[in-house]
Design a protein around this motif. Structure first.
Motif, mmCIF file in Angstrom:
data_model
loop_
_atom_site.group_PDB
_atom_site.id
_atom_site.type_symbol
_atom_site.label_atom_id
_atom_site.label_comp_id
_atom_site.label_asym_id
_atom_site.label_seq_id
_atom_site.Cartn_x
_atom_site.Cartn_y
_atom_site.Cartn_z
ATOM 1 N N GLN A 60 45.625 46.487 37.414
ATOM 2 C CA GLN A 60 45.775 45.608 36.257
ATOM 3 C C GLN A 60 46.775 46.243 35.306
ATOM 4 O OE1 GLN A 60 42.927 44.846 32.678
ATOM 5 N NE2 GLN A 60 42.350 43.358 34.233
ATOM 6 N N THR A 70 48.311 40.727 34.000
ATOM 7 C CA THR A 70 48.796 40.632 35.372
ATOM 8 C C THR A 70 48.001 41.548 36.293
ATOM 9 O OG1 THR A 70 51.027 40.031 34.688
ATOM 10 C CG2 THR A 70 50.791 41.045 36.862
ATOM 11 N N THR A 71 47.627 41.043 37.454
ATOM 12 C CA THR A 71 46.904 41.808 38.466
ATOM 13 C C THR A 71 47.769 41.913 39.712
ATOM 14 O OG1 THR A 71 44.753 41.105 37.631
ATOM 15 C CG2 THR A 71 44.833 41.913 39.878
ATOM 16 N N THR A 108 42.461 42.142 28.204
ATOM 17 C CA THR A 108 41.460 41.207 28.706
ATOM 18 C C THR A 108 40.757 40.540 27.523
ATOM 19 O OG1 THR A 108 39.739 42.897 28.749
ATOM 20 C CG2 THR A 108 41.081 42.642 30.742
ATOM 21 N N ARG A 119 41.341 49.044 39.851
ATOM 22 C CA ARG A 119 39.981 48.532 40.002
ATOM 23 C C ARG A 119 39.596 48.657 41.475
ATOM 24 N NH1 ARG A 119 35.664 45.493 41.985
ATOM 25 N NH2 ARG A 119 34.845 43.961 40.491
#
Length: 270
Positions: A60, A70-71, A108, A119
């Motif tokens: 992330q 953005t991921t 977030t 993550r």
């Protein structure tokens, strides 16, 4: 008994020395180990995915739309030509996997702070989401290159099981050099802080964070280990690991922030 290799081309597990994850002969055991490991032969000219196995991580970044950072998928991170940019890149001097999170960036919905952070994922591409039962461990060797005030460099975060978006724990590094563990009091919030070490900015150090027996947090910082009870209110929740640079300060500056370099990062579950 089986151990999954961390850097496929070397088929190794890691022994850490001198700030770099040094390759050691693979050993057998009942623990499945996954994650990212830097070789002593790390190539500073390739993307992080060329030196690290990023098959169980998703990234992330502090860019994107407001409330929707953005991921970058695991598939895009992998390989010598994998994803990298100014927020996530290979240090051209030593091959470190480096994360940059400025004070001003996309966050977030549940945070005021920007992050460049991995993550934990499963090899299948699904989100990691494990029970507190068993033994779950994340090990890292890193250095905080720069920090304005405070940065989170590792987390165990709540997954499914309820409505809370809190972490079970966060490991902070402060500009004073203090390393501080924050343990959440309940899924509703409130954090207890424990100072567990001190390392000068720019110096390499190591941590191991994990849970065992369904009710105990285990933390080791530079060889010193402490344990903390997990409140029963977390029993309904599953968990996952996070690691990188989750900046803990905000402003209008895009040049101030936290830069963190990782030399080793492994995750194990048994």
């Amino acid at each position: 008994m089986r151990m999954r290799t961390l850097l496929t081309s070397l088929a190794t597990v890691t022994a850490v020395t001198g700030g770099l994850a040094i390759a050691a002969p693979a050993a057998s055991g009942s623990t499945a180990v996954t994650g990212a490991v830097a070789s002593p032969l790390a190539d500073p000219t390739v993307a992080p995915g060329g030196n690290f196995d990023l098959g169980v991580w998703q990234l992330q970044e502090p860019v994107g739309s407001p409330g929707s950072p953005t991921t970058i998928s695991s598939a895009r991170l992998q390989g010598a030509n994998g994803f990298q940019d100014s927020y996530f890149y290979t240090d051209t001097r030593d091959g470190a996997m480096t994360f940059w999170a400025p004070e001003k960036g996309v966050t977030t919905p549940n945070s005021n702070y920007a992050r460049s952070e991995l993550r934990e994922m499963n090899r299948s591409g699904s989100a990691a989401n494990w029970s507190l039962s068993g033994t779950h461990t994340m090990k890292a060797t890193l250095r905080v290159v720069s920090v304005t005030s405070n940065v989170c460099v590792g987390q165990i975060h709540l997954g499914t099981g309820g409505t809370s978006t809190k972490p079970l724990l966060e490991l902070y590094y402060r500009s004073s050099g203090d390393i501080v563990l924050g343990t959440e009091n309940s899924p509703d919030g409130g954090q207890t802080l424990h100072t567990v070490g001190n390392v000068a900015v720019g110096k390499t150090w190591s941590y191991t964070i994990g849970v065992s027996g369904g009710n105990t947090i285990n933390l080791t910082v530079n060889g010193s280990t402490t344990h903390y009870a997990i409140p029963s209110s977390f029993n309904a929740y599953k968990q996952y690991f996070k690691a990188g640079s989750y900046n803990q300060s905000s402003s209008d500056s895009t040049t101030k922030g936290a830069r963190v370099a990782f030399y080793g990062l492994t995750v194990s579950h048994s």
